[in-house]
Design a protein around this motif. Structure first.
Motif, PDB file in Angstrom:
ATOM      1  N   GLY A  19      -6.825   6.269  -5.840  1.00  0.00           N
ATOM      2  CA  GLY A  19      -7.785   6.053  -4.765  1.00  0.00           C
ATOM      3  C   GLY A  19      -8.802   7.178  -4.692  1.00  0.00           C
ATOM      4  N   LYS A  20      -8.333   8.408  -4.896  1.00  0.00           N
ATOM      5  CA  LYS A  20      -9.236   9.564  -4.868  1.00  0.00           C
ATOM      6  C   LYS A  20     -10.240   9.491  -6.024  1.00  0.00           C
ATOM      7  CE  LYS A  20      -9.214  14.458  -4.069  1.00  0.00           C
ATOM      8  NZ  LYS A  20      -8.442  15.594  -3.629  1.00  0.00           N
ATOM      9  N   MET A  76       0.840  -1.202   0.000  1.00  0.00           N
ATOM     10  CA  MET A  76       0.000   0.000   0.000  1.00  0.00           C
ATOM     11  C   MET A  76       0.875   1.252   0.000  1.00  0.00           C
ATOM     12  SD  MET A  76      -3.161  -0.951  -0.010  1.00  0.00           S
ATOM     13  CE  MET A  76      -3.986   0.568   0.412  1.00  0.00           C
ATOM     14  N   PRO A  77       0.352   2.343  -0.566  1.00  0.00           N
ATOM     15  CA  PRO A  77       1.096   3.601  -0.468  1.00  0.00           C
ATOM     16  C   PRO A  77       1.233   4.009   0.996  1.00  0.00           C
ATOM     17  CG  PRO A  77      -0.817   3.841  -1.919  1.00  0.00           C
ATOM     18  CD  PRO A  77      -0.907   2.500  -1.275  1.00  0.00           C
ATOM     19  N   GLU A 131       5.993   3.179  -0.483  1.00  0.00           N
ATOM     20  CA  GLU A 131       5.045   2.100  -0.199  1.00  0.00           C
ATOM     21  C   GLU A 131       5.470   1.303   1.026  1.00  0.00           C
ATOM     22  OE1 GLU A 131       3.504   0.808  -4.608  1.00  0.00           O
ATOM     23  OE2 GLU A 131       5.510   0.158  -4.042  1.00  0.00           O
ATOM     24  N   ARG A 186      -7.978   3.942  -0.652  1.00  0.00           N
ATOM     25  CA  ARG A 186      -6.543   3.858  -0.931  1.00  0.00           C
ATOM     26  C   ARG A 186      -6.350   2.636  -1.822  1.00  0.00           C
ATOM     27  NH1 ARG A 186      -3.170   7.858   0.268  1.00  0.00           N
ATOM     28  NH2 ARG A 186      -1.487   6.508   0.902  1.00  0.00           N
ATOM     29  N   GLN A 187      -5.656   2.804  -2.923  1.00  0.00           N
ATOM     30  CA  GLN A 187      -5.433   1.693  -3.845  1.00  0.00           C
ATOM     31  C   GLN A 187      -4.025   1.162  -3.664  1.00  0.00           C
ATOM     32  OE1 GLN A 187      -6.426   2.286  -7.970  1.00  0.00           O
ATOM     33  NE2 GLN A 187      -4.953   0.756  -8.592  1.00  0.00           N
ATOM     34  N   GLY A 188      -3.918  -0.152  -3.574  1.00  0.00           N
ATOM     35  CA  GLY A 188      -2.615  -0.786  -3.416  1.00  0.00           C
ATOM     36  C   GLY A 188      -2.396  -1.860  -4.451  1.00  0.00           C
ATOM     37  N   ASP A 220      -2.671   9.618  -3.139  1.00  0.00           N
ATOM     38  CA  ASP A 220      -3.138   8.460  -3.896  1.00  0.00           C
ATOM     39  C   ASP A 220      -4.204   8.931  -4.886  1.00  0.00           C
ATOM     40  OD1 ASP A 220      -4.001   6.029  -4.850  1.00  0.00           O
ATOM     41  OD2 ASP A 220      -4.724   5.273  -2.931  1.00  0.00           O
ATOM     42  N   PRO A 271       0.997   6.302   4.214  1.00  0.00           N
ATOM     43  CA  PRO A 271      -0.102   7.232   4.523  1.00  0.00           C
ATOM     44  C   PRO A 271       0.144   8.666   4.065  1.00  0.00           C
ATOM     45  CG  PRO A 271       0.396   5.850   6.421  1.00  0.00           C
ATOM     46  CD  PRO A 271       1.454   5.573   5.393  1.00  0.00           C
TER      47      PRO A 271
END
Length: 90
Positions: A19-20, A9-10, A73, A38-40, A16, A12
C-alpha cells in the motif's frame, strides 16, 4: 449465478508495504489527492443455486478460516451479489 464477495484487509496496526509503494507511485504519477493506500484481497465465490443462510454462513466460515489470516487480517465484507457484472463505475 449469484456470487458472494469476500473482502480481506490488513489489520490497522499491520504495516502495509504494498500500500505504501502504491501511494508513492500515485504521487509520482501526479495523483496527489490520496494521502494513504491500504491493499487488501477480494474473493468472489460463485454459488450454484440459491444463496441460503447456510451457504452464507459457510462463506463467512471460509472467510475467517481459509481466505484470511486472522492474526494479521480482518474480513471486512461478506456480501451476496446477484448481478452478473461487477466493475468500476465512472
Amino acid at each position: 449465478m449469484p456470487r458472494i464477495i469476500v473482502d480481506v484487509m490488513p489489520k490497522p496496526e499491520i504495516l502495509d508495504p504494498q500500500g505504501k509503494a502504491i501511494a508513492g507511485a500515485l504521487q509520482r504519477l501526479g495523483q496527489t489527492g490520496f494521502s494513504a493506500v491500504r491493499q487488501g484481497k477480494r474473493f468472489e465465490l460463485t454459488v450454484d443455486g440459491e444463496v441460503t443462510e447456510e451457504v452464507l454462513e459457510q462463506a463467512r466460515h471460509a472467510a475467517v478460516t481459509l481466505l484470511s489470516n486472522p492474526v494479521i487480517e480482518d474480513v471486512t465484507r461478506v456480501e451476496v451479489v446477484k448481478d452478473a457484472t461487477i466493475g468500476v463505475s465512472e
